[in-house]
Design a protein around this motif. Structure first.
Motif, PDB file in Angstrom:
ATOM      1  N   GLY A 266     -38.541 -51.177 -33.412  1.00  0.00           N
ATOM      2  CA  GLY A 266     -39.485 -51.658 -32.421  1.00  0.00           C
ATOM      3  C   GLY A 266     -39.930 -50.516 -31.526  1.00  0.00           C
ATOM      4  O   GLY A 266     -39.375 -49.413 -31.568  1.00  0.00           O
ATOM      5  N   ILE A 267     -40.953 -50.792 -30.732  1.00  0.00           N
ATOM      6  CA  ILE A 267     -41.482 -49.822 -29.762  1.00  0.00           C
ATOM      7  C   ILE A 267     -41.583 -50.513 -28.413  1.00  0.00           C
ATOM      8  O   ILE A 267     -42.089 -51.640 -28.326  1.00  0.00           O
ATOM      9  N   VAL A 268     -41.109 -49.859 -27.376  1.00  0.00           N
ATOM     10  CA  VAL A 268     -41.398 -50.282 -26.005  1.00  0.00           C
ATOM     11  C   VAL A 268     -41.904 -49.052 -25.264  1.00  0.00           C
ATOM     12  O   VAL A 268     -41.395 -47.944 -25.487  1.00  0.00           O
ATOM     13  N   ILE A 269     -42.899 -49.219 -24.438  1.00  0.00           N
ATOM     14  CA  ILE A 269     -43.508 -48.076 -23.772  1.00  0.00           C
ATOM     15  C   ILE A 269     -42.990 -47.952 -22.341  1.00  0.00           C
ATOM     16  O   ILE A 269     -43.153 -48.866 -21.531  1.00  0.00           O
ATOM     17  N   CYS A 270     -42.344 -46.850 -22.062  1.00  0.00           N
ATOM     18  CA  CYS A 270     -41.928 -46.429 -20.726  1.00  0.00           C
ATOM     19  C   CYS A 270     -41.268 -47.547 -19.916  1.00  0.00           C
ATOM     20  O   CYS A 270     -40.144 -47.942 -20.210  1.00  0.00           O
ATOM     21  N   SER A 271     -41.949 -48.115 -18.915  1.00  0.00           N
ATOM     22  CA  SER A 271     -41.321 -49.095 -18.027  1.00  0.00           C
ATOM     23  C   SER A 271     -40.915 -50.374 -18.736  1.00  0.00           C
ATOM     24  O   SER A 271     -40.083 -51.131 -18.216  1.00  0.00           O
ATOM     25  N   ASP A 272     -41.437 -50.628 -19.935  1.00  0.00           N
ATOM     26  CA  ASP A 272     -40.979 -51.792 -20.711  1.00  0.00           C
ATOM     27  C   ASP A 272     -39.474 -51.717 -20.971  1.00  0.00           C
ATOM     28  O   ASP A 272     -38.813 -52.745 -21.135  1.00  0.00           O
ATOM     29  N   SER A 273     -38.940 -50.481 -21.006  1.00  0.00           N
ATOM     30  CA  SER A 273     -37.516 -50.315 -21.304  1.00  0.00           C
ATOM     31  C   SER A 273     -36.627 -50.803 -20.164  1.00  0.00           C
ATOM     32  O   SER A 273     -35.414 -50.948 -20.344  1.00  0.00           O
ATOM     33  N   ASN A 274     -37.206 -51.069 -18.995  1.00  0.00           N
ATOM     34  CA  ASN A 274     -36.427 -51.585 -17.870  1.00  0.00           C
ATOM     35  C   ASN A 274     -36.168 -53.083 -17.978  1.00  0.00           C
ATOM     36  O   ASN A 274     -35.406 -53.638 -17.185  1.00  0.00           O
ATOM     37  N   TYR A 275     -36.783 -53.724 -18.942  1.00  0.00           N
ATOM     38  CA  TYR A 275     -36.670 -55.173 -19.106  1.00  0.00           C
ATOM     39  C   TYR A 275     -35.928 -55.474 -20.405  1.00  0.00           C
ATOM     40  O   TYR A 275     -36.179 -54.858 -21.433  1.00  0.00           O
ATOM     41  N   SER A 276     -35.053 -56.441 -20.363  1.00  0.00           N
ATOM     42  CA  SER A 276     -34.235 -56.773 -21.537  1.00  0.00           C
ATOM     43  C   SER A 276     -35.022 -57.494 -22.616  1.00  0.00           C
ATOM     44  O   SER A 276     -34.769 -57.307 -23.808  1.00  0.00           O
ATOM     45  N   GLU A 277     -35.980 -58.321 -22.220  1.00  0.00           N
ATOM     46  CA  GLU A 277     -36.598 -59.249 -23.170  1.00  0.00           C
ATOM     47  C   GLU A 277     -37.331 -58.578 -24.335  1.00  0.00           C
ATOM     48  O   GLU A 277     -37.116 -58.982 -25.495  1.00  0.00           O
ATOM     49  N   PRO A 278     -38.210 -57.591 -24.099  1.00  0.00           N
ATOM     50  CA  PRO A 278     -38.911 -57.023 -25.269  1.00  0.00           C
ATOM     51  C   PRO A 278     -37.958 -56.476 -26.320  1.00  0.00           C
ATOM     52  O   PRO A 278     -38.111 -56.746 -27.517  1.00  0.00           O
ATOM     53  N   ALA A 279     -36.958 -55.707 -25.878  1.00  0.00           N
ATOM     54  CA  ALA A 279     -35.996 -55.132 -26.827  1.00  0.00           C
ATOM     55  C   ALA A 279     -35.201 -56.222 -27.533  1.00  0.00           C
ATOM     56  O   ALA A 279     -34.949 -56.144 -28.744  1.00  0.00           O
ATOM     57  N   ARG A 280     -34.800 -57.239 -26.794  1.00  0.00           N
ATOM     58  CA  ARG A 280     -34.032 -58.332 -27.386  1.00  0.00           C
ATOM     59  C   ARG A 280     -34.845 -59.036 -28.464  1.00  0.00           C
ATOM     60  O   ARG A 280     -34.326 -59.369 -29.541  1.00  0.00           O
ATOM     61  N   GLY A 281     -36.122 -59.278 -28.186  1.00  0.00           N
ATOM     62  CA  GLY A 281     -36.976 -59.934 -29.164  1.00  0.00           C
ATOM     63  C   GLY A 281     -37.122 -59.126 -30.437  1.00  0.00           C
ATOM     64  O   GLY A 281     -37.165 -59.673 -31.542  1.00  0.00           O
ATOM     65  N   MET A 282     -37.185 -57.809 -30.304  1.00  0.00           N
ATOM     66  CA  MET A 282     -37.301 -56.948 -31.475  1.00  0.00           C
ATOM     67  C   MET A 282     -35.995 -56.909 -32.263  1.00  0.00           C
ATOM     68  O   MET A 282     -36.001 -56.937 -33.496  1.00  0.00           O
ATOM     69  N   ALA A 283     -34.874 -56.860 -31.543  1.00  0.00           N
ATOM     70  CA  ALA A 283     -33.571 -56.864 -32.215  1.00  0.00           C
ATOM     71  C   ALA A 283     -33.373 -58.166 -32.986  1.00  0.00           C
ATOM     72  O   ALA A 283     -32.824 -58.171 -34.094  1.00  0.00           O
ATOM     73  N   THR A 284     -33.845 -59.254 -32.417  1.00  0.00           N
ATOM     74  CA  THR A 284     -33.746 -60.543 -33.093  1.00  0.00           C
ATOM     75  C   THR A 284     -34.530 -60.547 -34.403  1.00  0.00           C
ATOM     76  O   THR A 284     -34.163 -61.226 -35.367  1.00  0.00           O
ATOM     77  N   GLN A 285     -35.608 -59.744 -34.447  1.00  0.00           N
ATOM     78  CA  GLN A 285     -36.412 -59.631 -35.669  1.00  0.00           C
ATOM     79  C   GLN A 285     -35.852 -58.586 -36.637  1.00  0.00           C
ATOM     80  O   GLN A 285     -36.474 -58.306 -37.657  1.00  0.00           O
ATOM     81  N   GLY A 286     -34.694 -58.029 -36.314  1.00  0.00           N
ATOM     82  CA  GLY A 286     -34.049 -57.096 -37.231  1.00  0.00           C
ATOM     83  C   GLY A 286     -34.160 -55.631 -36.876  1.00  0.00           C
ATOM     84  O   GLY A 286     -33.713 -54.773 -37.657  1.00  0.00           O
ATOM     85  N   ALA A 287     -34.731 -55.309 -35.711  1.00  0.00           N
ATOM     86  CA  ALA A 287     -34.872 -53.899 -35.337  1.00  0.00           C
ATOM     87  C   ALA A 287     -33.507 -53.242 -35.184  1.00  0.00           C
ATOM     88  O   ALA A 287     -32.608 -53.778 -34.532  1.00  0.00           O
TER      89      ALA A 287
END
Length: 245
Positions: free
Chosen positions: A137-158
């Motif tokens: 997955g990709i998160v841009i800069c300040s997106d990394s301060n939030y758990s949800e985007p990364a969690r959603g990508m990990a759930t998809q197999g990232a």
């Protein structure tokens, strides 16, 4: 699989030669067996938030313009993640393109524009991409301060998270502690989701802006295995472990 993070020099908006710099890194990656190269946020043109004409360096993605701009860095071997300002339906997005096997294979739009009154509209999707056996997955800069985007990508197999970053700030607002703040976010996302985190920042000064550079590579246990030099361009490479699904 070998991955790389390019800590690029902080250049003035619209600086010529950026594509040449990326092309040099791609060529090196080809020679060294690196599969994925992550470049910084808005490496093409710079951040629109600091431009007097925000749309000046924006690139449309519906008319072949982006593919034409990125053609010199396309590779049949190396997949590149390249930050740029996207113009779509009259709105600007802080976006990252995935250039895979000579074509633009997908886009990610930043979900949390960093500046309160940013000229960028917020993205809404958390797609994942696949290169060989690696889903990422990709998160841009300040997106990394939030758990949800990364969690959603990990759930998809990232199994890895790439973080194009541009911590170039006006000189009076730049501070070295930002590097530690970025590191804390990377470690948290890595441990929470059991993924590799690969961040690529800019570094240096261009007269108006300054960045200390927070590029690093963190393993799923939260260990920093590579970190960039401060205030200067750098290049990080790591061989990450992949556990096939």
């Amino acid at each position: 699989m070998k991955v790389a993070a390019y800590q690029a020099p902080l250049l003035a908006a619209g600086s010529a030669g950026v594509i040449d710099l990326i092309q040099e890194r791609v060529s090196w990656c080809e020679s060294q067996g690196v599969s994925i190269l992550c470049c910084p946020e808005a490496i093409l043109g710079g951040l629109a938030d600091y431009s007097e004409n925000p749309a000046l360096f924006a690139i449309r993605t519906d008319n072949g313009h982006l593919s034409k701009v990125l053609a010199p860095v396309a590779s049949g071997i190396v997949t590149s993640i390249i930050g740029f300002t996207e113009l779509s339906d009259g709105q600007l997005y802080n976006a990252a393109a995935v250039v895979h096997r000579g074509r633009v294979a997908g886009l990610y739009r930043k979900r949390h524009p960093a500046i309160r009154r940013s000229v960028y509209s917020a993205g809404s999707l958390s797609p994942v991409f696949r290169v060989g056996e690696l889903t990422f997955g990709i998160v841009i800069c300040s997106d990394s301060n939030y758990s949800e985007p990364a969690r959603g990508m990990a759930t998809q197999g990232a199994m890895a998270l790439f973080v194009p970053t541009n911590n170039g700030l006006p000189n009076k607002r730049a501070y070295p502690e930002l590097v530690q703040e970025a590191r804390a976010a990377d470690i948290a996302r890595a441990v929470e989701n059991r993924v590799w985190v690969i961040r690529a920042d800019v570094a240096g000064e261009n007269g108006e802006l300054m960045s200390y550079g927070s590029s690093e590579i963190v393993d799923p246990d939260g260990k920093v295995v590579q970190q960039a030099s401060l205030r200067s361009a750098d290049f990080l490479v790591a061989d990450i472990e992949i556990f096939p699904e």
